[in-house]
Design a protein around this motif. Sequence first.
Motif, mmCIF file in Angstrom:
data_model
loop_
_atom_site.group_PDB
_atom_site.id
_atom_site.type_symbol
_atom_site.label_atom_id
_atom_site.label_comp_id
_atom_site.label_asym_id
_atom_site.label_seq_id
_atom_site.Cartn_x
_atom_site.Cartn_y
_atom_site.Cartn_z
ATOM 1 N N ARG A 1 -2.305 3.611 -11.201
ATOM 2 C CA ARG A 1 -1.614 3.948 -9.957
ATOM 3 C C ARG A 1 -2.573 3.763 -8.780
ATOM 4 N NH1 ARG A 1 3.266 7.762 -10.039
ATOM 5 N NH2 ARG A 1 4.351 6.895 -11.817
ATOM 6 N N PRO A 2 -2.809 2.488 -8.366
ATOM 7 C CA PRO A 2 -3.721 2.252 -7.243
ATOM 8 C C PRO A 2 -3.075 2.581 -5.902
ATOM 9 C CG PRO A 2 -2.753 0.189 -7.942
ATOM 10 C CD PRO A 2 -2.264 1.246 -8.906
ATOM 11 N N GLN A 3 -3.890 2.660 -4.866
ATOM 12 C CA GLN A 3 -3.400 2.907 -3.506
ATOM 13 C C GLN A 3 -2.884 1.616 -2.865
ATOM 14 O OE1 GLN A 3 -3.291 6.009 -1.666
ATOM 15 N NE2 GLN A 3 -3.350 6.568 -3.811
ATOM 16 N N GLN A 4 -3.333 0.457 -3.384
ATOM 17 C CA GLN A 4 -2.924 -0.835 -2.851
ATOM 18 C C GLN A 4 -2.984 -1.860 -3.979
ATOM 19 O OE1 GLN A 4 -5.428 -2.222 0.327
ATOM 20 N NE2 GLN A 4 -4.198 -4.000 0.724
ATOM 21 N N ALA A 5 -2.055 -2.848 -3.943
ATOM 22 C CA ALA A 5 -2.042 -3.897 -4.963
ATOM 23 C C ALA A 5 -1.315 -5.122 -4.443
ATOM 24 C CB ALA A 5 -1.364 -3.397 -6.233
ATOM 25 N N LYS A 6 -1.621 -6.281 -5.053
ATOM 26 C CA LYS A 6 -0.870 -7.498 -4.745
ATOM 27 C C LYS A 6 0.480 -7.400 -5.426
ATOM 28 C CE LYS A 6 -4.251 -11.002 -3.693
ATOM 29 N NZ LYS A 6 -4.732 -12.340 -3.997
ATOM 30 N N ALA A 7 1.500 -7.956 -4.783
ATOM 31 C CA ALA A 7 2.868 -7.869 -5.300
ATOM 32 C C ALA A 7 2.976 -8.406 -6.719
ATOM 33 C CB ALA A 7 3.824 -8.611 -4.383
ATOM 34 N N LYS A 8 2.276 -9.493 -7.035
ATOM 35 C CA LYS A 8 2.374 -10.084 -8.371
ATOM 36 C C LYS A 8 1.823 -9.168 -9.464
ATOM 37 C CE LYS A 8 -1.901 -12.674 -7.879
ATOM 38 N NZ LYS A 8 -2.503 -13.983 -7.760
ATOM 39 N N ASP A 9 1.013 -8.170 -9.111
ATOM 40 C CA ASP A 9 0.442 -7.244 -10.085
ATOM 41 C C ASP A 9 1.248 -5.962 -10.250
ATOM 42 O OD1 ASP A 9 -1.658 -9.060 -10.346
ATOM 43 O OD2 ASP A 9 -2.827 -8.076 -8.758
ATOM 44 N N ILE A 10 2.248 -5.748 -9.385
ATOM 45 C CA ILE A 10 2.995 -4.491 -9.371
ATOM 46 C C ILE A 10 4.121 -4.523 -10.399
ATOM 47 C CG2 ILE A 10 4.445 -2.953 -7.971
ATOM 48 C CD1 ILE A 10 2.905 -4.006 -5.506
ATOM 49 N N SER A 11 4.204 -3.469 -11.230
ATOM 50 C CA SER A 11 5.309 -3.368 -12.190
ATOM 51 C C SER A 11 6.433 -2.492 -11.641
ATOM 52 C CB SER A 11 4.813 -2.845 -13.535
ATOM 53 O OG SER A 11 4.114 -1.637 -13.375
ATOM 54 N N ALA A 12 6.122 -1.514 -10.791
ATOM 55 C CA ALA A 12 7.161 -0.664 -10.185
ATOM 56 C C ALA A 12 6.605 0.033 -8.948
ATOM 57 C CB ALA A 12 7.661 0.375 -11.178
ATOM 58 N N ALA B 1 5.613 5.786 -2.121
ATOM 59 C CA ALA B 1 4.906 7.009 -2.494
ATOM 60 C C ALA B 1 3.852 6.736 -3.563
ATOM 61 C CB ALA B 1 5.896 8.054 -2.996
ATOM 62 N N ALA B 2 4.121 5.760 -4.450
ATOM 63 C CA ALA B 2 3.170 5.406 -5.508
ATOM 64 C C ALA B 2 3.415 3.970 -5.953
ATOM 65 C CB ALA B 2 3.306 6.355 -6.693
ATOM 66 N N ILE B 3 2.348 3.335 -6.407
ATOM 67 C CA ILE B 3 2.398 1.960 -6.905
ATOM 68 C C ILE B 3 1.981 1.985 -8.370
ATOM 69 C CG2 ILE B 3 1.400 -0.356 -6.703
ATOM 70 C CD1 ILE B 3 0.814 0.342 -3.737
ATOM 71 N N SER C 1 0.839 -1.201 0.000
ATOM 72 C CA SER C 1 0.000 0.000 0.000
ATOM 73 C C SER C 1 0.869 1.243 0.000
ATOM 74 C CB SER C 1 -0.884 0.038 1.248
ATOM 75 O OG SER C 1 -1.710 -1.091 1.311
ATOM 76 N N VAL C 2 0.331 2.330 -0.536
ATOM 77 C CA VAL C 2 1.007 3.615 -0.466
ATOM 78 C C VAL C 2 1.144 3.964 1.012
ATOM 79 C CG1 VAL C 2 0.772 6.084 -0.949
ATOM 80 C CG2 VAL C 2 0.185 4.407 -2.702
ATOM 81 N N GLY C 3 2.354 4.368 1.431
ATOM 82 C CA GLY C 3 2.625 4.690 2.829
ATOM 83 C C GLY C 3 3.329 3.577 3.586
ATOM 84 N N ASP C 4 3.399 2.371 2.992
ATOM 85 C CA ASP C 4 4.107 1.268 3.645
ATOM 86 C C ASP C 4 5.588 1.596 3.788
ATOM 87 O OD1 ASP C 4 1.808 -0.206 3.807
ATOM 88 O OD2 ASP C 4 2.384 -1.722 2.325
ATOM 89 N N HIS C 5 6.185 1.135 4.880
ATOM 90 C CA HIS C 5 7.625 1.290 5.097
ATOM 91 C C HIS C 5 8.288 -0.041 4.795
ATOM 92 C CE1 HIS C 5 6.996 4.875 8.053
ATOM 93 N NE2 HIS C 5 6.435 5.048 6.882
ATOM 94 N N LEU C 6 9.255 -0.018 3.858
ATOM 95 C CA LEU C 6 9.909 -1.230 3.385
ATOM 96 C C LEU C 6 11.414 -1.020 3.321
ATOM 97 C CD1 LEU C 6 7.473 -1.806 0.392
ATOM 98 C CD2 LEU C 6 7.408 -2.982 2.585
ATOM 99 N N VAL C 7 12.146 -2.083 2.956
ATOM 100 C CA VAL C 7 13.587 -1.989 2.751
ATOM 101 C C VAL C 7 13.854 -2.209 1.259
ATOM 102 C CG1 VAL C 7 15.839 -2.977 3.269
ATOM 103 C CG2 VAL C 7 14.123 -2.779 5.072
ATOM 104 N N ALA C 8 14.523 -1.254 0.635
ATOM 105 C CA ALA C 8 14.874 -1.347 -0.775
ATOM 106 C C ALA C 8 16.378 -1.530 -0.899
ATOM 107 C CB ALA C 8 14.436 -0.084 -1.515
ATOM 108 N N GLU C 9 16.787 -2.267 -1.915
ATOM 109 C CA GLU C 9 18.208 -2.495 -2.161
ATOM 110 C C GLU C 9 18.582 -1.932 -3.516
ATOM 111 O OE1 GLU C 9 19.114 -6.629 -1.718
ATOM 112 O OE2 GLU C 9 18.335 -6.696 0.317
#
Length: 191
Positions: free
Chosen positions: A100-111, A92-94, A73-81
Amino acid sequence: MFITVPCPECKEETEHEVLSESRDRLVRCTACGHHHHIPKEKEQKPLMIKAIISREGTSVAGTIEFDPEDKCSVGDHLVAEAGDEAYGVEVAAIETGGKRPQQAKAKDISALWTRIIDRVVVKISIHDGRKTIPLYLECEGEEEFVVGQKYVVDGKRFTLSHIKLRDGPLMRKPDWKTFARRIKRIYGVRS
């Protein structure tokens, strides 16, 4: 090791002892003693999703690891490498295809579009009655700033009068506080 699976002989789910593991598992039913093979569960490979990692006007491409069924979801705190570096980021955006949804399943996310929040630059505007002095303070994303408190940045003393947050509202009431990672700009009166 013991697992609970259906037994073809008992016709019920019972506890089985795992005797060997190779391409599949050889198990023995603890209720009737029947031996049979069961396929191994396939482990889902983690997804490496492209992440644009931004910090004050500069961006680098990196990745964030997800399980395919995870949600983001937009606003999630994650670790990027990015290369050998790891960053604490906020989404900030999915991007999912052209949307550009506010939330998505990982398998549907392109960036994912992210910004670094472990170290941030807080923009400060201090007014002294005649002119406004711009300052920049690099600090930890978890550092707190409180309306009404006195601060010293680059040798300039000021009282924090209000805080403009990234997600819109202004904080003006004395003793209201927030983390540096949420701040768009701090306003102060020179003291």
